[in-house]
Design a protein around this motif. Structure first.
Motif, PDB file in Angstrom:
ATOM      1  N   ALA A  88       0.817  -1.208   0.000  1.00  0.00           N
ATOM      2  CA  ALA A  88       0.000   0.000   0.000  1.00  0.00           C
ATOM      3  C   ALA A  88       0.848   1.255   0.000  1.00  0.00           C
ATOM      4  CB  ALA A  88      -0.929  -0.008   1.216  1.00  0.00           C
ATOM      5  N   SER A  89       2.057   1.188   0.547  1.00  0.00           N
ATOM      6  CA  SER A  89       2.907   2.373   0.660  1.00  0.00           C
ATOM      7  C   SER A  89       3.854   2.542  -0.512  1.00  0.00           C
ATOM      8  CB  SER A  89       3.727   2.299   1.950  1.00  0.00           C
ATOM      9  OG  SER A  89       4.627   1.193   1.901  1.00  0.00           O
ATOM     10  N   THR A  90       3.855   1.583  -1.455  1.00  0.00           N
ATOM     11  CA  THR A  90       4.788   1.632  -2.574  1.00  0.00           C
ATOM     12  C   THR A  90       4.305   2.600  -3.645  1.00  0.00           C
ATOM     13  OG1 THR A  90       5.373  -0.664  -2.191  1.00  0.00           O
ATOM     14  CG2 THR A  90       5.950   0.254  -4.332  1.00  0.00           C
ATOM     15  N   PRO A  91       5.164   3.523  -4.139  1.00  0.00           N
ATOM     16  CA  PRO A  91       4.757   4.367  -5.270  1.00  0.00           C
ATOM     17  C   PRO A  91       4.319   3.479  -6.417  1.00  0.00           C
ATOM     18  CG  PRO A  91       6.874   5.060  -4.385  1.00  0.00           C
ATOM     19  CD  PRO A  91       6.554   3.756  -3.734  1.00  0.00           C
ATOM     20  N   TYR A  92       3.202   3.800  -7.007  1.00  0.00           N
ATOM     21  CA  TYR A  92       2.601   2.877  -7.967  1.00  0.00           C
ATOM     22  C   TYR A  92       2.429   3.544  -9.314  1.00  0.00           C
ATOM     23  CZ  TYR A  92      -0.593  -0.692  -9.669  1.00  0.00           C
ATOM     24  OH  TYR A  92      -1.169  -1.696 -10.401  1.00  0.00           O
ATOM     25  N   VAL A  93       2.736   2.800 -10.355  1.00  0.00           N
ATOM     26  CA  VAL A  93       2.749   3.398 -11.678  1.00  0.00           C
ATOM     27  C   VAL A  93       1.379   3.843 -12.137  1.00  0.00           C
ATOM     28  CG1 VAL A  93       4.817   2.228 -12.457  1.00  0.00           C
ATOM     29  CG2 VAL A  93       2.636   1.088 -12.711  1.00  0.00           C
ATOM     30  N   ARG A  94       0.297   3.255 -11.589  1.00  0.00           N
ATOM     31  CA  ARG A  94      -1.029   3.708 -12.018  1.00  0.00           C
ATOM     32  C   ARG A  94      -1.317   5.118 -11.526  1.00  0.00           C
ATOM     33  NH1 ARG A  94      -5.633  -0.624 -11.024  1.00  0.00           N
ATOM     34  NH2 ARG A  94      -6.833   1.023 -12.020  1.00  0.00           N
ATOM     35  N   HIS A 116       3.096   4.117 -24.118  1.00  0.00           N
ATOM     36  CA  HIS A 116       3.836   3.858 -25.356  1.00  0.00           C
ATOM     37  C   HIS A 116       4.946   2.834 -25.159  1.00  0.00           C
ATOM     38  CE1 HIS A 116       1.768   6.681 -27.905  1.00  0.00           C
ATOM     39  NE2 HIS A 116       1.923   7.636 -27.004  1.00  0.00           N
ATOM     40  N   LEU A 117       4.659   1.811 -24.382  1.00  0.00           N
ATOM     41  CA  LEU A 117       5.658   0.765 -24.144  1.00  0.00           C
ATOM     42  C   LEU A 117       5.155  -0.604 -24.574  1.00  0.00           C
ATOM     43  CD1 LEU A 117       6.925   2.017 -20.677  1.00  0.00           C
ATOM     44  CD2 LEU A 117       8.018   2.345 -22.901  1.00  0.00           C
ATOM     45  N   GLY A 118       4.100  -0.645 -25.372  1.00  0.00           N
ATOM     46  CA  GLY A 118       3.600  -1.901 -25.910  1.00  0.00           C
ATOM     47  C   GLY A 118       3.146  -2.854 -24.817  1.00  0.00           C
ATOM     48  N   SER A 119       3.411  -4.129 -25.019  1.00  0.00           N
ATOM     49  CA  SER A 119       2.936  -5.147 -24.093  1.00  0.00           C
ATOM     50  C   SER A 119       3.726  -5.191 -22.786  1.00  0.00           C
ATOM     51  CB  SER A 119       2.995  -6.530 -24.753  1.00  0.00           C
ATOM     52  OG  SER A 119       4.314  -6.830 -25.148  1.00  0.00           O
ATOM     53  N   ILE A 120       4.745  -4.330 -22.647  1.00  0.00           N
ATOM     54  CA  ILE A 120       5.461  -4.222 -21.374  1.00  0.00           C
ATOM     55  C   ILE A 120       5.153  -2.879 -20.703  1.00  0.00           C
ATOM     56  CG2 ILE A 120       7.266  -5.914 -21.850  1.00  0.00           C
ATOM     57  CD1 ILE A 120       9.108  -3.716 -22.750  1.00  0.00           C
ATOM     58  N   SER A 121       3.992  -2.319 -21.055  1.00  0.00           N
ATOM     59  CA  SER A 121       3.505  -1.110 -20.393  1.00  0.00           C
ATOM     60  C   SER A 121       2.925  -1.452 -19.026  1.00  0.00           C
ATOM     61  CB  SER A 121       2.398  -0.448 -21.226  1.00  0.00           C
ATOM     62  OG  SER A 121       2.870   0.010 -22.458  1.00  0.00           O
ATOM     63  N   PRO A 122       3.024  -0.541 -18.075  1.00  0.00           N
ATOM     64  CA  PRO A 122       2.292  -0.732 -16.817  1.00  0.00           C
ATOM     65  C   PRO A 122       0.787  -0.746 -17.098  1.00  0.00           C
ATOM     66  CG  PRO A 122       3.922   1.034 -16.634  1.00  0.00           C
ATOM     67  CD  PRO A 122       3.806   0.707 -18.077  1.00  0.00           C
ATOM     68  N   TYR A 123       0.038  -1.344 -16.199  1.00  0.00           N
ATOM     69  CA  TYR A 123      -1.408  -1.410 -16.400  1.00  0.00           C
ATOM     70  C   TYR A 123      -2.024  -0.015 -16.382  1.00  0.00           C
ATOM     71  CZ  TYR A 123      -6.252  -2.649 -16.176  1.00  0.00           C
ATOM     72  OH  TYR A 123      -7.595  -2.746 -16.484  1.00  0.00           O
ATOM     73  N   HIS A 124      -2.961   0.220 -17.274  1.00  0.00           N
ATOM     74  CA  HIS A 124      -3.727   1.454 -17.296  1.00  0.00           C
ATOM     75  C   HIS A 124      -5.045   1.180 -18.008  1.00  0.00           C
ATOM     76  CE1 HIS A 124      -1.353   1.335 -21.035  1.00  0.00           C
ATOM     77  NE2 HIS A 124      -2.407   1.902 -21.595  1.00  0.00           N
ATOM     78  N   ARG A 125      -6.026   1.990 -17.759  1.00  0.00           N
ATOM     79  CA  ARG A 125      -7.324   1.831 -18.422  1.00  0.00           C
ATOM     80  C   ARG A 125      -7.155   2.052 -19.913  1.00  0.00           C
ATOM     81  NH1 ARG A 125     -12.137   4.295 -20.049  1.00  0.00           N
ATOM     82  NH2 ARG A 125     -14.009   3.170 -19.365  1.00  0.00           N
ATOM     83  N   CYS A 149      13.901   1.565 -19.284  1.00  0.00           N
ATOM     84  CA  CYS A 149      12.759   2.429 -18.976  1.00  0.00           C
ATOM     85  C   CYS A 149      11.548   1.588 -18.596  1.00  0.00           C
ATOM     86  CB  CYS A 149      12.445   3.315 -20.177  1.00  0.00           C
ATOM     87  SG  CYS A 149      10.805   4.104 -20.152  1.00  0.00           S
ATOM     88  N   ALA A 150      11.214   0.619 -19.450  1.00  0.00           N
ATOM     89  CA  ALA A 150      10.007  -0.185 -19.225  1.00  0.00           C
ATOM     90  C   ALA A 150      10.111  -1.048 -17.974  1.00  0.00           C
ATOM     91  CB  ALA A 150       9.741  -1.060 -20.445  1.00  0.00           C
ATOM     92  N   TYR A 151      11.247  -1.706 -17.802  1.00  0.00           N
ATOM     93  CA  TYR A 151      11.351  -2.650 -16.688  1.00  0.00           C
ATOM     94  C   TYR A 151      11.673  -1.982 -15.358  1.00  0.00           C
ATOM     95  CZ  TYR A 151      10.600  -6.462 -19.880  1.00  0.00           C
ATOM     96  OH  TYR A 151      10.026  -7.315 -20.789  1.00  0.00           O
ATOM     97  N   ASP A 152      12.307  -0.811 -15.386  1.00  0.00           N
ATOM     98  CA  ASP A 152      12.408  -0.028 -14.154  1.00  0.00           C
ATOM     99  C   ASP A 152      11.007   0.366 -13.679  1.00  0.00           C
ATOM    100  OD1 ASP A 152      15.146  -0.133 -14.022  1.00  0.00           O
ATOM    101  OD2 ASP A 152      15.478   1.895 -14.802  1.00  0.00           O
ATOM    102  N   LEU A 153      10.158   0.777 -14.626  1.00  0.00           N
ATOM    103  CA  LEU A 153       8.781   1.103 -14.268  1.00  0.00           C
ATOM    104  C   LEU A 153       8.078  -0.100 -13.669  1.00  0.00           C
ATOM    105  CD1 LEU A 153       7.421   3.200 -17.282  1.00  0.00           C
ATOM    106  CD2 LEU A 153       8.012   4.017 -15.009  1.00  0.00           C
ATOM    107  N   ALA A 154       8.266  -1.258 -14.304  1.00  0.00           N
ATOM    108  CA  ALA A 154       7.606  -2.475 -13.835  1.00  0.00           C
ATOM    109  C   ALA A 154       8.074  -2.875 -12.438  1.00  0.00           C
ATOM    110  CB  ALA A 154       7.864  -3.616 -14.812  1.00  0.00           C
ATOM    111  N   SER A 155       9.312  -2.535 -12.116  1.00  0.00           N
ATOM    112  CA  SER A 155       9.883  -2.947 -10.832  1.00  0.00           C
ATOM    113  C   SER A 155       9.804  -1.875  -9.756  1.00  0.00           C
ATOM    114  CB  SER A 155      11.353  -3.354 -11.021  1.00  0.00           C
ATOM    115  OG  SER A 155      11.466  -4.472 -11.873  1.00  0.00           O
ATOM    116  N   HIS A 156      10.011  -0.612 -10.143  1.00  0.00           N
ATOM    117  CA  HIS A 156      10.159   0.455  -9.148  1.00  0.00           C
ATOM    118  C   HIS A 156       9.142   1.581  -9.293  1.00  0.00           C
ATOM    119  CE1 HIS A 156      13.861  -1.682  -8.571  1.00  0.00           C
ATOM    120  NE2 HIS A 156      14.362  -1.285  -9.727  1.00  0.00           N
ATOM    121  N   GLY A 157       8.416   1.617 -10.400  1.00  0.00           N
ATOM    122  CA  GLY A 157       7.433   2.678 -10.607  1.00  0.00           C
ATOM    123  C   GLY A 157       7.987   3.935 -11.224  1.00  0.00           C
TER     124      GLY A 157
END
Length: 429
Positions: free
Chosen positions: A11-17, A29-38, A241-249
């Motif tokens: 709950a306290s982790t910065p989240y990409v959404r 704009h990261l294709g199938s390795i994009s963070p989840y979004h509507r 860029c993509a995987y840092d987002l996936a791991s750290h936000g």
């Protein structure tokens, strides 16, 4: 106490959404390795997301992609980038760095774990489980079906925790523990279709990369003379860029690239998946293999075997979803996408179709007056995807169609059976 501590950490982790420290454009704009979004589906901006008040959802079939993960084959590009930066460490300390590259003075290292679900991936699935329980409080089940991949099984567990809470009676079953002749979750690649080969997608990627990577490579080498970036290094930075987002936000690399460069990277990811498991895979193979999912959906929603449940919670991969969409002719471009030319207005956009934690929800609903008979709706990543396969039978307001119409227009899928003449000829069985 241990579980409570885990949930508090999530709950306290910065989240990409929440788009923390990064722009909305990067996320999309990261294709199938994009963070989840509507999702923002093609030609769906006028679709009403709310069913009429007299309608009730009676049955739901969820196919959920695993959450954000570490890199798979891409980690070798990131490692090569890190080595290039290490070799040029003295040069980087001496040159004048533009603002977006100042982070390099402190060095860049990666702590990404290949293949594994990230902490943000866990939170995506937990959150989705909670949201799903709120959306369908009247539906439940005691079993979850998953592919046998570790990150997918873990995703199912986090979703279950959000949906069911600490319910000890919920079972997670993997496809390898079932005796189905072919799984609708993992029909390919594998022995069910030996001709199915991701190599077609890799070749398309190599072709498109030659069109856009050299430009970025030259630009960054002008900004950092003497470092000697290669095109593989630039690929590594895009993946970082993509995987840092996936791991750290967040990732310092996402600020390095210009908007058109990210658009080109997104197109690379799209033609990779289109040629790997969708419309440009040769011999109509993806629609053929995707019929397994469509036939299972029809079997359940029509209760043709007399044993249908009200709720199915199932977990797989981006390939699972794309194969199903291919069999349905959804998000199909005409003419097909080309690895030699960018298609800005394309329908097939994996950032919207299959980001990490993609959620494909099929609803069967009935109404007391708005519609006659059972209807069917597809909600892909929190947004209705119009069932254009129904043609004139699609409701233009809701993007839905009657279940009868849906079955009738899917005559191709219902005409295919695993290991029939068409299957064997296409798949090389």
């Amino acid at each position: 106490m241990r579980m409570q501590a885990i949930l508090s950490l999530l709950a306290s982790t910065p989240y990409v959404r929440d788009y923390s420290n990064i722009t909305h454009d990067v996320l999309n704009h990261l294709g199938s390795i994009s963070p989840y979004h509507r999702a923002r589906h093609y030609d769906a901006s006028e679709i009403d997301s709310e069913l009429p008040i007299d309608c009730t959802v009676d049955q739901v079939m969820l196919m959920h992609r695993h959450g954000s993960r570490g890199p798979i084959g891409e980690h070798r590009y990131i490692e090569r980038l890190i080595q290039t930066l290490h070799d040029a460490a003295d040069i980087i300390q001496e040159v004048e760095l533009p603002h977006e590259l100042e982070f390099l003075r402190a060095g860049y290292n990666s702590s990404l774990t290949p293949h594994n679900l990230t902490i943000l991936g866990r939170k995506e699935l937990f959150d989705h489980g909670v949201e799903f329980a709120l959306n369908y409080p009247h539906l439940t089940t005691d079993v979850i079906l998953s592919s046998d991949s570790g990150r997918v099984v873990e995703s199912a567990r986090w979703f279950a925790l959000g949906f069911f809470g600490l319910n000890p009676n919920v079972r997670i079953v993997t496809v390898n523990n079932k005796d189905d002749p072919v799984s609708w979750i993992t029909p390919a690649p594998g022995p069910a279709c030996p001709n199915f080969d991701y190599g077609f997608g890799r070749q398309a990627t190599l072709t498109w990369s030659k069109h856009y990577l050299p430009v970025i490579t030259n630009r960054l080498n002008m900004l950092l003379p003497g470092v000697g970036f290669t095109e593989d290094d630039i690929h590594g930075a895009l993946f970082a860029c993509a995987y840092d987002l996936a791991s750290h936000g967040a990732s310092p690399w996402c600020r390095v690239f210009l908007p058109d460069e990210l658009v080109n990277f997104e197109y690379e990811r799209d033609i990779l998946m289109d040629a790997s498991c969708a419309y440009t895979l040769p011999d109509n193979m993806a629609p053929l293999v995707g019929t397994v999912f469509v036939n299972k959906l029809i079997e359940r929603f029509t209760d043709s075997k007399g044993d249908s449940r009200s709720l199915y919670l199932e977990f797989g991969h981006d390939v699972t979803i794309l194969l199903a969409l291919s069999a349905l002719g959804l998000a199909k471009d005409d003419p097909p996408l080309s690895p030699n030319k960018l298609r800005p207005g394309r329908k097939f956009r994996t950032s919207e179709l299959t980001p990490f934690a993609a959620s494909m929800v099929w609803e069967k609903f009935t109404c007391t007056s708005s519609y006659d008979g059972p209807q069917i709706r597809l909600i892909l990543n929190d947004a209705t995807m119009p069932l254009t396969i129904c043609g004139q039978g699609m409701d233009p307001i809701l993007g839905t169609c009657s279940l009868d119409t849906f079955v009738n227009v899917n005559h191709y899928s219902t005409s295919i059976r695993f290991r029939d003449k068409t299957w064997n000829a296409t798949c090389g069985v």
